[in-house]
Scaffold this motif. Structure first.
Motif, mmCIF file in Angstrom:
data_model
loop_
_atom_site.group_PDB
_atom_site.id
_atom_site.type_symbol
_atom_site.label_atom_id
_atom_site.label_comp_id
_atom_site.label_asym_id
_atom_site.label_seq_id
_atom_site.Cartn_x
_atom_site.Cartn_y
_atom_site.Cartn_z
ATOM 1 N N UNK A 75 41.347 46.293 46.532
ATOM 2 C CA UNK A 75 41.237 45.207 45.825
ATOM 3 C C UNK A 75 41.364 45.019 44.271
ATOM 4 N N UNK A 76 40.272 45.361 43.944
ATOM 5 C CA UNK A 76 39.879 45.162 42.347
ATOM 6 C C UNK A 76 40.550 46.467 41.515
ATOM 7 N N UNK A 77 40.993 47.495 42.190
ATOM 8 C CA UNK A 77 41.564 48.335 41.624
ATOM 9 C C UNK A 77 43.131 48.013 41.309
ATOM 10 N N UNK A 78 43.533 47.130 42.145
ATOM 11 C CA UNK A 78 45.193 46.780 42.117
ATOM 12 C C UNK A 78 45.069 45.635 40.820
ATOM 13 N N UNK A 79 46.223 45.154 40.606
ATOM 14 C CA UNK A 79 46.417 44.074 39.404
ATOM 15 C C UNK A 79 46.273 44.758 38.273
ATOM 16 N N UNK A 80 46.274 43.895 36.997
ATOM 17 C CA UNK A 80 46.275 44.328 35.800
ATOM 18 C C UNK A 80 45.176 43.957 35.381
ATOM 19 N N UNK A 81 44.582 45.024 34.697
ATOM 20 C CA UNK A 81 43.159 45.256 33.989
ATOM 21 C C UNK A 81 43.506 45.237 32.514
ATOM 22 N N UNK A 82 42.718 44.395 31.692
ATOM 23 C CA UNK A 82 42.467 44.507 30.335
ATOM 24 C C UNK A 82 41.217 44.337 30.041
ATOM 25 N N UNK A 83 40.531 45.501 30.081
ATOM 26 C CA UNK A 83 38.791 45.531 29.653
ATOM 27 C C UNK A 83 38.104 45.418 31.113
#
Length: 471
Positions: A75-83
């Protein structure tokens, strides 16, 4: 969701009407008068670690509630990361990796402006199985001093247009860096944020929220190297039909859990800066009961700020750490769940259950539930009070199927255990419409509850949670 009744209003006073509030449910920060019925002693029949079986639940209405929580490493690897970056520990989490930038934040409750490093994570868009009239977010996180988080939600309507990014909470476990707060005045003409809930303004119009994204912003003092740690984030989406009554359910097997008993009335007049004092603390008092049921409690050092003359100081601690500075009360639903999850290896969510049968499924697996309801004095035999919004902890069911509750609106700890008639209790909890003391139509919570359980549950507990749609 909030009542428009301020926290200092007596429980028998009806909530005032407000535009667009027809579908609003009730935030239980209203006062509750002491119950007049004496409570009998509870037998010690079960403990959190007792072996248990979980029978399959009876059929319940489908299509009313959708839960989606991000909690796994995937779950936490998915989506959009900015930092931000995921961490693959025994309890997977999201933390600050390298900050995306710096920002100034002015706290509306102190007027002070501070600079913060920040990083963000934006979830994938989740299409709800329920085109929803209401969305409630909840989260589990650790925020060391010098850190805090902001949770935002952006809904998508059936016509493809979207809401603004709604702030669902600016939150820290403590209260020294920012003031924990909801944000008023958010809406777009079709939906409105009522403290902790996004609600469609006119459900009868057919407007529905069919999907959403969440945005999580992690903050820390510049150069500190600290990070918030977020273990769980998600939303309960629901479309509960308007109803003054619900069908009666058939009782299941009897079981009673041994849950600590605390009365909010022990704390009348104590720390009025937290929503008016103990007479308004039904929500944190209930939260503390269930936290201690799972074997957690604040340390002596954490309680050192409490006046040593006050009994049950942990309830004062819970009130302080669930207090919403904008709402001016301790009944913000997600803030209570977030407080519970600050204790080691506890999960906590806000959701809706669809029936008393689902609640029985949880009790059989050893999981109590904190339920929100509002009622007139004559609608709940033995309560001895009426309320525009109140939280209590359901701990079991009798042989006849009646509800056993730890009701914090009791005159003493010894009187907290109550037995309420099944039919009365299930109706006041599951309905969405009711008549208040003035004879006017008001809202009901439609089955809202808080669920707290270990981060690593037993197989039976996991099955029970999955049976009610929580994973």
């Amino acid at each position: 969701m909030t009542s428009s009744t301020p926290p200092s209003t007596p429980p028998s006073t009806p909530p005032s009407a407000s535009a667009g509030a027809a579908r609003r449910t009730v935030l239980a920060a209203a006062l509750a008068a002491a119950g007049s019925a004496a409570a009998s002693a509870a037998p010690a029949v079960a403990s959190p670690t007792a072996p248990t079986t979980s029978a399959a639940p009876a059929a319940t209405p489908a299509g009313l509630v959708d839960n989606r929580f991000w909690a796994s490493y995937t779950d936490w690897r998915s989506g959009d990361h900015a930092g931000t970056r995921p961490v693959a520990t025994r309890r997977p989490a999201l933390v600050i990796g390298a900050p995306a930038g710096r920002t100034d934040h002015t706290d509306p409750h102190t007027g002070s402006t501070s600079e913060w490093e920040y990083a963000t994570w934006t979830s994938p868009r989740h299409t709800s199985t329920v085109p929803a009239t209401e969305l409630i977010a909840s989260w589990n996180a650790d925020t060391p001093p010098g850190t805090w988080i902001a949770v935002e939600l952006r809904g998508r309507y059936a016509d493809g247009t979207e809401t603004p990014w709604y702030v669902m909470g600016r939150w820290a476990a403590g209260d020294t860096d920012i003031r924990r707060t909801s944000v008023d005045g958010q809406g777009d003409g079709r939906s409105t944020v009522f403290t902790d809930t996004v609600a469609v303004d006119d459900a009868a119009s057919g407007v529905r929220l069919v999907a959403y994204r969440l945005r999580l912003t992690l903050h820390r003092r510049p150069g500190s190297g600290l990070t918030p740690t977020v273990w769980r984030l998600g939303v309960m989406a629901s479309d509960i039909p308007d109803r003054f009554t619900v069908p009666a359910s058939e009782p299941g097997p009897a079981r009673e859990l041994v849950v600590p008993r605390y009365s909010q009335h022990t704390h009348i007049g104590q720390y009025p800066e937290y929503g008016g004092g103990g007479e308004a603390w039904c929500s944190p008092t209930s939260s503390q009961m269930v936290i201690e049921y799972w074997g957690r409690r604040p340390t002596a050092a954490q309680l050192a700020w409490v006046n040593p003359a006050f009994g049950d100081p942990q309830v004062c601690h819970a009130a302080r750490h669930t207090y919403d500075h904008q709402y001016d009360g301790c009944g913000n639903w997600p803030f209570n769940a977030a407080y519970a999850a600050t204790y080691d290896d506890l999960n906590a969510v806000v959701t809706r259950l669809r029936s008393l049968t689902e609640l029985e499924t949880l009790i059989r697996a050893g999981i109590p539930a904190i339920t929100s309801q509002s009622f007139l004095k004559e609608e709940l035999t033995g309560a001895g009070y009426g309320t525009a919004g109140h939280l209590m902890t359901v701990i079991g069911f009798t042989d006849d199927g009646d509800v056993i509750a730890n009701d914090p609106a009791s005159p003493s700890n010894a009187a907290v255990r109550r037995v309420y008639r099944r039919r009365e209790w299930e109706n006041i909890w599951l309905r969405t419409k009711r008549y208040n003391a003035a004879g006017k139509v008001a809202s009901g919570t439609g089955g809202v509850c808080y669920l707290y359980w270990p981060a690593h549950p037993t197989a039976a507990q996991r099955r029970a949670l999955e049976a009610v749609g929580v994973r």
